[in-house]
Design a protein around this motif. Structure first.
Motif, PDB file in Angstrom:
ATOM      1  N   ALA A 147       0.825  -1.207   0.000  1.00 12.54           N
ATOM      2  CA  ALA A 147       0.000   0.000   0.000  1.00 12.54           C
ATOM      3  C   ALA A 147       0.861   1.261   0.000  1.00 12.54           C
ATOM      4  N   ALA A 148       1.853   1.295   0.876  1.00 15.39           N
ATOM      5  CA  ALA A 148       2.730   2.462   0.967  1.00 15.39           C
ATOM      6  C   ALA A 148       3.552   2.627  -0.315  1.00 15.39           C
ATOM      7  N   THR A 149       3.977   1.520  -0.894  1.00 14.60           N
ATOM      8  CA  THR A 149       4.772   1.582  -2.121  1.00 14.60           C
ATOM      9  C   THR A 149       3.924   2.062  -3.295  1.00 14.60           C
ATOM     10  N   GLU A 150       2.676   1.652  -3.336  1.00 15.76           N
ATOM     11  CA  GLU A 150       1.782   2.118  -4.392  1.00 15.76           C
ATOM     12  C   GLU A 150       1.599   3.631  -4.321  1.00 15.76           C
ATOM     13  N   THR A 151       1.388   4.142  -3.122  1.00 18.30           N
ATOM     14  CA  THR A 151       1.245   5.589  -2.949  1.00 18.30           C
ATOM     15  C   THR A 151       2.516   6.308  -3.378  1.00 18.30           C
ATOM     16  N   TRP A 152       3.642   5.746  -3.002  1.00 19.07           N
ATOM     17  CA  TRP A 152       4.934   6.326  -3.388  1.00 19.07           C
ATOM     18  C   TRP A 152       5.075   6.375  -4.904  1.00 19.07           C
ATOM     19  N   LEU A 153       4.746   5.301  -5.572  1.00 24.60           N
ATOM     20  CA  LEU A 153       4.845   5.263  -7.031  1.00 24.60           C
ATOM     21  C   LEU A 153       3.945   6.303  -7.687  1.00 24.60           C
ATOM     22  N   GLU A 154       2.744   6.448  -7.180  1.00 22.57           N
ATOM     23  CA  GLU A 154       1.822   7.438  -7.737  1.00 22.57           C
ATOM     24  C   GLU A 154       2.389   8.851  -7.618  1.00 22.57           C
ATOM     25  N   ASN A 155       2.984   9.140  -6.462  1.00 24.37           N
ATOM     26  CA  ASN A 155       3.532  10.482  -6.235  1.00 24.37           C
ATOM     27  C   ASN A 155       4.806  10.727  -7.026  1.00 24.37           C
ATOM     28  N   VAL A 156       5.631   9.703  -7.164  1.00 25.47           N
ATOM     29  CA  VAL A 156       6.836   9.843  -7.989  1.00 25.47           C
ATOM     30  C   VAL A 156       6.435  10.075  -9.440  1.00 25.47           C
ATOM     31  N   LYS A 157       5.441   9.345  -9.904  1.00 26.78           N
ATOM     32  CA  LYS A 157       4.958   9.545 -11.271  1.00 26.78           C
ATOM     33  C   LYS A 157       4.498  10.987 -11.464  1.00 26.78           C
ATOM     34  N   ASP A 158       3.809  11.530 -10.482  1.00 32.34           N
ATOM     35  CA  ASP A 158       3.339  12.917 -10.570  1.00 32.34           C
ATOM     36  C   ASP A 158       4.502  13.911 -10.617  1.00 32.34           C
ATOM     37  N   ASN A 159       5.661  13.489 -10.114  1.00 26.39           N
ATOM     38  CA  ASN A 159       6.826  14.376 -10.072  1.00 26.39           C
ATOM     39  C   ASN A 159       7.729  14.264 -11.301  1.00 26.39           C
ATOM     40  N   LEU A 160       7.389  13.360 -12.201  1.00 31.52           N
ATOM     41  CA  LEU A 160       8.247  13.164 -13.377  1.00 31.52           C
ATOM     42  C   LEU A 160       8.238  14.381 -14.295  1.00 31.52           C
TER      43      LEU A 160
END
Length: 340
Positions: free
Chosen positions: A181-194
């Protein structure tokens, strides 16, 4: 004389075999994903020391499928590859066998070898974060991979495909540490920062930093050494700092190159000798100097350039545990549509 074959030529030659390959007292056969410039000097030294000739097939892909197709008729003795996922694939496809060696066990820390002795790491590379010297500066010792999801990096991150094995392994390690769950949230936010859609290789991300397209990127450590030594790419390398995340927490994620003994190795004793040689001081030092990797054997000196990057604490998570989360990592990357 060491024989070097192309994969296609070897496939034709070996396809005609109808009986198991016979052992030869003075040779060993290697299937390698590792490039010739890196391993050939080691093979020459091994032959010099032992009198055993090394025959090599080099390939960029398809070796596992080749081993499966050849079955018991395969001439392969030793397999060299990169990335933990590829080592585990060899095991999962049942094309390797266990090797019980006190020499290898003493040379390679437990976290960098399979608990069933089916594969062994040979070198270590960090999944580092590169940062712009002019716009971002050196990231502090408290910087974590988790920080890549912070809004301060909005539109400032470059990376290759999330589903490249190097990134998949990083995501798998985060799942092991923090949960899905935490990793999924992290991935979503990193994607938003690309700063742009994932593309290119690790060096292309550093080039993008040099050109001002982004300020930070993910990249394996040895690529910095390769860029420094390339006249056309040195300016890219000079534009960034290399950073080792998670120094105050779990340690920087590391991946490996490695080896395994083929399941039907016709020259098993020679294969053992070569594998033990590759974990010893001579070969480990060659790996360090030629490809800017970290030796897996403790006490072997790093290259001068790599040593200049400073010391770091590596994640102690066993590679097997990372591999166990590989499929989960791919599912999460697909779920958040990281590459789209």
């Amino acid at each position: 004389m060491k024989k070097i074959f192309t994969l296609s030529a070897a496939s034709v030659a070996f396809a005609a075999m109808t009986t198991p390959v016979q052992a030869a007292s003075d040779e060993v056969n290697v299937y390698s994903y590792r490039q010739p410039f890196l391993v050939e000097p080691m093979f020459k030294e091994f032959t010099k020391e032992t009198g055993i000739n090394v025959n090599v097939i080099f390939a960029k892909k398809g070796l596992v499928e080749k081993l499966v197709q050849e079955g018991e008729y395969s001439p392969a003795d030793v397999i060299l590859t990169t990335d933990i996922s590829r080592l585990v694939e060899l095991e999962n496809k049942d094309v390797v066998q266990a090797l019980d060696s006190e020499v290898i066990e003493s040379n390679i820390p437990a976290q960098y070898r399979d608990s069933k002795d089916n594969w062994f790491a040979l070198t270590i590379r960090t999944r580092s974060v590169y940062s712009s010297r002019s716009r971002t500066g050196k990231l502090g010792a408290g910087f974590d991979y988790a920080d890549l999801a912070d809004p301060q990096f909005k539109g400032k991150i470059c990376t290759r495909s999330g589903k490249h094995p190097y990134n998949v392994s990083l995501v798998a390690s985060m799942i092991a540490h923090k949960g899905e769950a935490a990793t999924e949230t992290w991935l979503e936010n990193v994607k938003d920062n690309l700063a742009r859609k994932p593309q290119g290789n690790d060096r292309a991300q550093v080039k993008a930093i040099k050109e001002g397209l982004c300020d930070v990127s993910l990249g394996n450590s040895y690529y910095l050494g390769k860029m420094v030594s390339d006249e056309k790419q040195k300016a890219w390398a000079d534009s960034v700092y290399i950073n080792f995340p998670n120094q105050n927490t779990t340690g920087t994620h590391v991946n490996v190159s490695g080896m395994a003994m083929a399941k039907y190795a016709p020259n098993k004793e020679n294969a053992r000798k070569l594998m033990e040689f590759l974990t010893g001081n001579t070969a480990q030092q060659m790996y360090a100097e030629v490809n800017y990797e970290y030796p897996v054997k403790a006490g072997v000196k790093r290259s001068e350039l790599v040593a200049s990057w400073g010391d770091f604490k590596a994640d102690t998570l066993p590679l097997e545990q990372i591999a166990e989360n590989h499929s989960k990592a791919i599912r999460l990357l697909d779920k958040v549509k990281f590459d789209l």
